[in-house]
Design a protein around this motif. Sequence first.
Motif, PDB file in Angstrom:
ATOM      1  N   LEU A   1       0.863  -1.172   0.000  1.00 20.99           N
ATOM      2  CA  LEU A   1       0.000   0.000   0.000  1.00 20.99           C
ATOM      3  C   LEU A   1       0.901   1.224   0.000  1.00 20.99           C
ATOM      4  CD1 LEU A   1      -2.922   1.147   0.355  1.00 20.99           C
ATOM      5  CD2 LEU A   1      -2.458   1.125   2.806  1.00 20.99           C
ATOM      6  N   ARG A   2       0.816   2.033  -1.063  1.00 22.65           N
ATOM      7  CA  ARG A   2       1.689   3.193  -1.166  1.00 22.65           C
ATOM      8  C   ARG A   2       1.063   4.426  -0.550  1.00 22.65           C
ATOM      9  NH1 ARG A   2       3.844   3.848  -7.147  1.00 22.65           N
ATOM     10  NH2 ARG A   2       5.525   5.011  -6.179  1.00 22.65           N
ATOM     11  N   ARG A   3      -0.226   4.615  -0.799  1.00 23.18           N
ATOM     12  CA  ARG A   3      -0.888   5.828  -0.319  1.00 23.18           C
ATOM     13  C   ARG A   3      -2.367   5.548  -0.183  1.00 23.18           C
ATOM     14  NH1 ARG A   3      -1.294  11.286  -3.832  1.00 23.18           N
ATOM     15  NH2 ARG A   3      -2.691  12.379  -2.439  1.00 23.18           N
ATOM     16  N   CYS A   4      -2.990   6.172   0.797  1.00 23.03           N
ATOM     17  CA  CYS A   4      -4.430   6.027   0.981  1.00 23.03           C
ATOM     18  C   CYS A   4      -4.980   7.378   1.420  1.00 23.03           C
ATOM     19  CB  CYS A   4      -4.743   4.952   2.016  1.00 23.03           C
ATOM     20  SG  CYS A   4      -6.495   4.549   2.104  1.00 23.03           S
ATOM     21  N   SER A   5      -5.731   8.013   0.526  1.00 20.35           N
ATOM     22  CA  SER A   5      -6.331   9.304   0.853  1.00 20.35           C
ATOM     23  C   SER A   5      -7.824   9.102   1.073  1.00 20.35           C
ATOM     24  CB  SER A   5      -6.075  10.315  -0.264  1.00 20.35           C
ATOM     25  OG  SER A   5      -6.522   9.797  -1.495  1.00 20.35           O
ATOM     26  N   VAL A   6      -8.442  10.066   1.760  1.00 25.39           N
ATOM     27  CA  VAL A   6      -9.821   9.888   2.172  1.00 25.39           C
ATOM     28  C   VAL A   6     -10.606  11.190   2.016  1.00 25.39           C
ATOM     29  CG1 VAL A   6      -9.405  10.429   4.600  1.00 25.39           C
ATOM     30  CG2 VAL A   6     -11.245   8.894   4.013  1.00 25.39           C
ATOM     31  N   GLN A   7     -11.881  11.032   1.696  1.00 26.42           N
ATOM     32  CA  GLN A   7     -12.811  12.150   1.683  1.00 26.42           C
ATOM     33  C   GLN A   7     -13.928  11.803   2.655  1.00 26.42           C
ATOM     34  OE1 GLN A   7     -14.539  13.017  -2.122  1.00 26.42           O
ATOM     35  NE2 GLN A   7     -15.511  14.890  -1.416  1.00 26.42           N
ATOM     36  N   ALA A   8     -14.068  12.620   3.684  1.00 28.39           N
ATOM     37  CA  ALA A   8     -15.037  12.319   4.737  1.00 28.39           C
ATOM     38  C   ALA A   8     -16.389  12.954   4.452  1.00 28.39           C
ATOM     39  CB  ALA A   8     -14.499  12.820   6.072  1.00 28.39           C
ATOM     40  N   HIS A   9     -17.447  12.241   4.858  1.00 34.82           N
ATOM     41  CA  HIS A   9     -18.826  12.735   4.796  1.00 34.82           C
ATOM     42  C   HIS A   9     -19.414  12.580   6.198  1.00 34.82           C
ATOM     43  CE1 HIS A   9     -18.517  12.755   0.426  1.00 34.82           C
ATOM     44  NE2 HIS A   9     -18.035  11.528   0.506  1.00 34.82           N
ATOM     45  N   PRO A  10     -19.094  13.524   7.105  1.00 32.41           N
ATOM     46  CA  PRO A  10     -19.508  13.352   8.502  1.00 32.41           C
ATOM     47  C   PRO A  10     -21.016  13.276   8.690  1.00 32.41           C
ATOM     48  CG  PRO A  10     -18.016  15.245   8.245  1.00 32.41           C
ATOM     49  CD  PRO A  10     -18.327  14.736   6.894  1.00 32.41           C
ATOM     50  N   ALA A  11     -21.775  13.991   7.884  1.00 32.60           N
ATOM     51  CA  ALA A  11     -23.237  13.981   8.039  1.00 32.60           C
ATOM     52  C   ALA A  11     -23.807  12.598   7.758  1.00 32.60           C
ATOM     53  CB  ALA A  11     -23.865  15.016   7.110  1.00 32.60           C
ATOM     54  N   GLN A  12     -23.178  11.859   6.837  1.00 27.84           N
ATOM     55  CA  GLN A  12     -23.646  10.515   6.491  1.00 27.84           C
ATOM     56  C   GLN A  12     -22.968   9.440   7.344  1.00 27.84           C
ATOM     57  OE1 GLN A  12     -22.792  10.054   2.341  1.00 27.84           O
ATOM     58  NE2 GLN A  12     -23.820  11.951   1.758  1.00 27.84           N
ATOM     59  N   GLY A  13     -21.962   9.815   8.107  1.00 29.07           N
ATOM     60  CA  GLY A  13     -21.196   8.831   8.882  1.00 29.07           C
ATOM     61  C   GLY A  13     -20.438   7.891   7.967  1.00 29.07           C
ATOM     62  N   ALA A  14     -19.846   8.467   6.904  1.00 26.03           N
ATOM     63  CA  ALA A  14     -19.161   7.642   5.910  1.00 26.03           C
ATOM     64  C   ALA A  14     -17.894   8.332   5.427  1.00 26.03           C
ATOM     65  CB  ALA A  14     -20.086   7.379   4.729  1.00 26.03           C
TER      66      ALA A  14
END
Length: 195
Positions: free
Chosen positions: A136-149
């Motif tokens: 695993l070289r890189r793992c980026s994330v986009q959060a959706h706090p309102a959906q809990g996802a």
Amino acid sequence: MPATLPATSPTTGRAAAGAFPATGAAVGAAPAPAVVPLPLAGDSRRPRTPRPRTAPGGPAGTRPRGAAGSRPRTPGRGAPRALPPHTVFAERLLAVLSGERPVHWMLGHTLGEAYEQLVRLAPGTPLRSPGPRPVLRRCSVQAHPAQGAVEAFATIATGARVRAMAFRLERGDDQRWRCAAVELDGLGTAAAHRT
């Protein structure tokens, strides 16, 4: 005149009456220091030397000690730092899609269609590498706090090739994260439904 050693009594082990020490020291002088045993050949342990103990309000530069002589825990030292959930799931999905772990290893960690997607993708071991283990070289994330996802995107090195993996995590009422969807280089849901 050469110095003579004191005669010792065979029953008490003490010097016989009237015998004087060879050094000429006065009677009642301080006893000789204790002999420290030397380590045996092949024994790499150092002799234990006692260290002075300091009280909680001791001199500057000393730390206060907690209950039973233990040092108080400081955050960030000693305890391993917990990985974020998207990194943990990226490693789990990599292990399944490279054939290192069986699909049922993800049973309690998936929701709905995600497990079925893994069942369709895993037999082909799309992330298996002919050389060293995929990384695993890189793992980026986009959060959706309102959906809990969260939606995550990972890049994985499989030998000389770099692959892409996307997945969605959802947080349940029990506050645990579970994988809700997986897609691999466009081989996710759409490709699985075509087969």
